[in-house]
Design a protein around this motif. Structure first.
Motif, PDB file in Angstrom:
ATOM      1  N   THR A 140     -28.614  -5.851 -45.247  1.00  0.00           N
ATOM      2  CA  THR A 140     -28.906  -6.400 -43.925  1.00  0.00           C
ATOM      3  C   THR A 140     -27.645  -6.814 -43.175  1.00  0.00           C
ATOM      4  OG1 THR A 140     -29.291  -8.567 -44.920  1.00  0.00           O
ATOM      5  CG2 THR A 140     -31.223  -7.171 -44.526  1.00  0.00           C
ATOM      6  N   ARG A 141     -26.530  -6.914 -43.870  1.00  0.00           N
ATOM      7  CA  ARG A 141     -25.277  -7.297 -43.199  1.00  0.00           C
ATOM      8  C   ARG A 141     -24.100  -6.794 -44.030  1.00  0.00           C
ATOM      9  NH1 ARG A 141     -23.795 -11.351 -39.412  1.00  0.00           N
ATOM     10  NH2 ARG A 141     -21.675 -12.087 -39.689  1.00  0.00           N
ATOM     11  N   ILE A 142     -23.113  -6.251 -43.325  1.00  0.00           N
ATOM     12  CA  ILE A 142     -21.851  -5.838 -43.936  1.00  0.00           C
ATOM     13  C   ILE A 142     -20.734  -6.478 -43.126  1.00  0.00           C
ATOM     14  CG2 ILE A 142     -20.270  -3.923 -44.420  1.00  0.00           C
ATOM     15  CD1 ILE A 142     -22.732  -2.100 -44.611  1.00  0.00           C
ATOM     16  N   GLU A 143     -19.793  -7.104 -43.827  1.00  0.00           N
ATOM     17  CA  GLU A 143     -18.582  -7.629 -43.181  1.00  0.00           C
ATOM     18  C   GLU A 143     -17.371  -7.070 -43.915  1.00  0.00           C
ATOM     19  OE1 GLU A 143     -18.428 -11.875 -42.996  1.00  0.00           O
ATOM     20  OE2 GLU A 143     -20.346 -12.033 -41.958  1.00  0.00           O
ATOM     21  N   ILE A 144     -16.421  -6.588 -43.148  1.00  0.00           N
ATOM     22  CA  ILE A 144     -15.145  -6.148 -43.708  1.00  0.00           C
ATOM     23  C   ILE A 144     -14.057  -6.849 -42.917  1.00  0.00           C
ATOM     24  CG2 ILE A 144     -13.625  -4.197 -44.204  1.00  0.00           C
ATOM     25  CD1 ILE A 144     -16.141  -2.427 -44.258  1.00  0.00           C
ATOM     26  N   ALA A 145     -13.292  -7.699 -43.605  1.00  0.00           N
ATOM     27  CA  ALA A 145     -12.270  -8.505 -42.945  1.00  0.00           C
ATOM     28  C   ALA A 145     -10.885  -7.901 -43.153  1.00  0.00           C
ATOM     29  CB  ALA A 145     -12.301  -9.932 -43.481  1.00  0.00           C
ATOM     30  N   PHE A 146     -10.194  -7.728 -42.030  1.00  0.00           N
ATOM     31  CA  PHE A 146      -8.816  -7.263 -42.002  1.00  0.00           C
ATOM     32  C   PHE A 146      -7.958  -8.474 -41.601  1.00  0.00           C
ATOM     33  CE2 PHE A 146     -11.384  -3.558 -41.356  1.00  0.00           C
ATOM     34  CZ  PHE A 146     -10.704  -2.505 -41.946  1.00  0.00           C
ATOM     35  N   PRO A 147      -7.325  -9.159 -42.557  1.00  0.00           N
ATOM     36  CA  PRO A 147      -6.544 -10.358 -42.230  1.00  0.00           C
ATOM     37  C   PRO A 147      -5.339 -10.040 -41.334  1.00  0.00           C
ATOM     38  CG  PRO A 147      -7.009 -10.233 -44.578  1.00  0.00           C
ATOM     39  CD  PRO A 147      -7.389  -8.911 -43.983  1.00  0.00           C
ATOM     40  N   PRO A 148      -4.754 -11.072 -40.731  1.00  0.00           N
ATOM     41  CA  PRO A 148      -3.543 -10.857 -39.935  1.00  0.00           C
ATOM     42  C   PRO A 148      -2.462 -10.193 -40.785  1.00  0.00           C
ATOM     43  CG  PRO A 148      -4.350 -13.098 -39.668  1.00  0.00           C
ATOM     44  CD  PRO A 148      -5.168 -12.471 -40.743  1.00  0.00           C
ATOM     45  N   GLY A 149      -1.773  -9.259 -40.197  1.00  0.00           N
ATOM     46  CA  GLY A 149      -0.690  -8.568 -40.887  1.00  0.00           C
ATOM     47  C   GLY A 149      -1.033  -7.141 -41.273  1.00  0.00           C
ATOM     48  N   CYS A 150      -2.317  -6.789 -41.255  1.00  0.00           N
ATOM     49  CA  CYS A 150      -2.704  -5.404 -41.592  1.00  0.00           C
ATOM     50  C   CYS A 150      -2.180  -4.412 -40.558  1.00  0.00           C
ATOM     51  CB  CYS A 150      -4.220  -5.281 -41.710  1.00  0.00           C
ATOM     52  SG  CYS A 150      -4.905  -6.046 -43.179  1.00  0.00           S
ATOM     53  N   LYS A 151      -2.088  -4.844 -39.307  1.00  0.00           N
ATOM     54  CA  LYS A 151      -1.526  -4.049 -38.209  1.00  0.00           C
ATOM     55  C   LYS A 151      -2.110  -2.644 -38.105  1.00  0.00           C
ATOM     56  CE  LYS A 151       2.622  -6.734 -38.173  1.00  0.00           C
ATOM     57  NZ  LYS A 151       4.032  -6.872 -38.372  1.00  0.00           N
ATOM     58  N   ALA A 152      -3.408  -2.534 -38.426  1.00  0.00           N
ATOM     59  CA  ALA A 152      -4.126  -1.254 -38.364  1.00  0.00           C
ATOM     60  C   ALA A 152      -3.498  -0.184 -39.249  1.00  0.00           C
ATOM     61  CB  ALA A 152      -4.256  -0.769 -36.919  1.00  0.00           C
TER      62      ALA A 152
END
Length: 139
Positions: A31-43
């Motif tokens: 029912t929910r998916i979260e994927i966190a990209f912390p600061p510094g990943c810079k895409a």
């Protein structure tokens, strides 16, 4: 139910040899998916989630998420059955110097909660079949 994973994606991990992990889940509905990209990943860190051969995140085949200081959130209402209650996490890292941590959270609900109208339909269908059998209700 909530499943939470944290993965360190090694520096200079190429797309043609990605970091992969199997996420063992429960047979239920996502029912929910979260994927966190912390600061510094810079895409520079790219992520995909697959179920069997179906790409669930992002939904477009071959696409990937690559962000910085952002959390991807989706509510797919995607059912997982018993033999295949797992997802494949795939990631690669174009950053040649730094490892990056990606956080993945999956929330699951029983089908009776996620799809209450489907459960109600099945209950009425069973009741109708029972009435046909016992009382001879015409089809």
């Amino acid at each position: 139910m909530i499943f939470d994973y944290r993965f360190i994606i090694p520096a200079n991990k190429p797309k043609d040899d990605p970091f992969t992990r199997v996420l063992e889940l429960a047979p239920a509905v996502i029912t929910r998916i979260e994927i966190a990209f912390p600061p510094g990943c810079k895409a520079l860190v790219h992520v995909q989630l697959l179920h069997e051969n179906f790409q669930l995140v992002p939904i477009n085949p071959g696409g990937d998420l690559a962000w910085d200081n952002r959390v991807y959130v989706d509510h797919p209402y995607y059912p997982l059955e018993i033999p295949t209650a797992r997802l494949l996490f795939i990631a690669w890292n174009e950053d040649v110097k730094y490892n990056h941590q990606i956080n993945v959270t999956i929330e699951l609900q029983p089908a009776s909660i996620a799809f209450p109208t489907r459960e109600l339909y099945n209950t009425f269908k069973e009741l109708y079949e029972y009435m046909k059998k016992v009382f001879g209700v015409p089809a």
